[in-house]
Scaffold this active site. Structure first.
Site, mmCIF file in Angstrom:
data_model
loop_
_atom_site.group_PDB
_atom_site.id
_atom_site.type_symbol
_atom_site.label_atom_id
_atom_site.label_comp_id
_atom_site.label_asym_id
_atom_site.label_seq_id
_atom_site.Cartn_x
_atom_site.Cartn_y
_atom_site.Cartn_z
ATOM 1 C CB VAL A 179 -0.795 -0.532 1.341
ATOM 2 C CG1 VAL A 179 -2.113 1.212 1.520
ATOM 3 C CG2 VAL A 179 -1.679 -1.231 1.206
ATOM 4 C CG ASP A 180 3.114 2.633 3.105
ATOM 5 O OD1 ASP A 180 2.394 3.664 3.027
ATOM 6 O OD2 ASP A 180 4.110 2.090 4.409
ATOM 7 C CG HIS A 181 6.201 0.029 -2.521
ATOM 8 N ND1 HIS A 181 7.575 -0.336 -3.066
ATOM 9 C CD2 HIS A 181 6.827 -1.037 -1.386
ATOM 10 C CE1 HIS A 181 8.185 -0.323 -2.365
ATOM 11 N NE2 HIS A 181 8.471 -1.079 -1.822
#
Length: 386
Positions: A179-181
């Site tokens: 999700v961060d990526h």
């Protein structure tokens, strides 16, 4: 300040001449700004006096005492430490913004306003060409607005864990902060869109990327399947809800992942494996039938693969157009000859990292300087401030 051809011509890379003020920390924001740096932008990483906490997320640590995690998303930047909670720190930031094109921050919503750095009221009137990118867990408003968000929490809340894992394991966090990526890439895309708009109008704007939106956008095809069938997606391990065979299988000496997405590929697979009965079986004639009889198909495939070594199998199938690959460890992945050919591992001045995934023929990106030590470039940057 809007970019100009003169500024762009002085550096290297598609974004040469672009100046980015990076107030972000941990992963999504720093990954976004590292990608900007890889393509020539001058990225100034502004940290609190205590530093980006990712510097402490180890071991392992590098020779400077920074965690390897920090080095993964902060190369190519210059660093300065500022306390934005005090007037002197904010004044210095304003000086840095005099020559900046982009600001990226991922504070909890409301933090910049509390410091008197609100985009609409304070920054945009003074810097009309500034592109302001805000990254947060949920955005500033709505039922969850302003709350803190972390990758794994969003994986849980947004259904990603519910479709990842084996029935025996239950819902499982994905092994990377996916999700961060994606949020980092979403922020990058928004910044580039805003830069294109500014080239036509001279005006900056606010760009927003949230982990919540990014996580929900990853639910392809699971969300569409549910929207059209009312069937709640469940755990399939490594298998695919819409395609078969599309899963990991055991060979003689390890695991491979076999990805067959159409009937033509399935026929080629059966030919290489010398399985004419499988090819003619009406249970496996088309993808919908293969899905219905997934378990029986799996048994026959694993029986056939048990006599093959994975390198031989992968070579035979890939060369006739059937996608398959060995299930590698991380070291094995980077040891592949093709990883070297694609320059996906870089090493310079004691720094080791992952290569640049975007290829441009006229203005290729390249990894920049090693990640900065805390406050490393303060004197240099203060000397440059208008």
């Amino acid at each position: 300040m809007p970019n100009t051809p003169e500024r762009s011509a002085n550096g290297r890379g598609a974004l040469a001449g672009l100046r980015v003020i990076d107030l972000s920390r941990v992963l999504a924001g720093p990954l976004c700004t590292q990608m900007l740096a890889d393509h020539g932008a001058d990225v100034i990483k502004v940290e609190p006096p205590s530093g980006d906490e990712t510097r402490t997320l180890g071991p392992p640590f590098n020779d400077d005492g920074d965690a390897a995690y920090f080095t993964a998303v902060n190369r190519g930047k210059r660093g300065i430490a500022l306390n934005l909670a005090v007037p002197q720190g904010r004044e210095t930031l304003m000086h840095l913004l005099e020559g900046a094109d982009v600001l990226v921050e991922n504070f909890i919503p409301g933090t910049m306003q509390r410091w008197g750095l609100d985009f609409e009221d304070e920054l945009r009137p003074r810097f009309p060409g500034l592109i302001y990118c805000s990254i947060s867990g949920f955005g500033a408003d709505g039922p969850l607005g302003g709350l803190p968000g972390y990758d794994a929490v969003l994986q849980a809340m947004c259904g990603l864990m519910s479709i990842n894992g084996e029935p025996s394991s239950g819902p499982t966090r994905m092994g990377i902060p996916i999700v961060d990526h994606l949020t980092g890439y979403t922020a990058l895309t928004g910044i580039l869109l805003a830069l294109h708009h500014r080239d036509r109008t001279g005006l900056g704007q606010r760009v927003e990327a949230t982990l919540f939106d990014s996580a929900l956008s990853l639910l392809v095809p699971h969300a569409a399947n549910w929207m059209h069938s009312d069937q709640v997606p469940g755990l399939l391990g490594s298998a695919h809800p819409n395609i078969a065979p599309y899963d990991k299988f055991h060979c003689q000496d390890g695991l491979v992942f076999l990805g067959i997405v159409n009937d033509r590929q399935f026929a080629k697979f059966c030919a290489v494996m010398e399985l004419p009965a499988l090819a003619s079986d009406p249970r496996f004639a088309v993808n919908a039938a293969r899905l219905e009889h997934r378990d029986a198909l799996r048994q026959q495939i694993e029986a056939a693969l048990s006599g093959w070594k994975r390198e031989t199998l992968c070579s035979a199938l890939m060369h006739v157009g059937v996608p398959v690959g060995p299930v590698h460890t991380v070291p094995e992945a980077f040891a592949q000859a093709h990883a070297s050919h694609r320059a996906m591992s870089v090493s310079s001045d004691g720094y080791r990292g992952i290569g640049v995934p975007v290829r441009l023929s006229r203005t290729p990106g390249r990894p920049g300087r090693p990640p900065p030590r805390l406050d490393q470039h303060a004197q240099e940057l203060l000397g440059e401030a208008p």
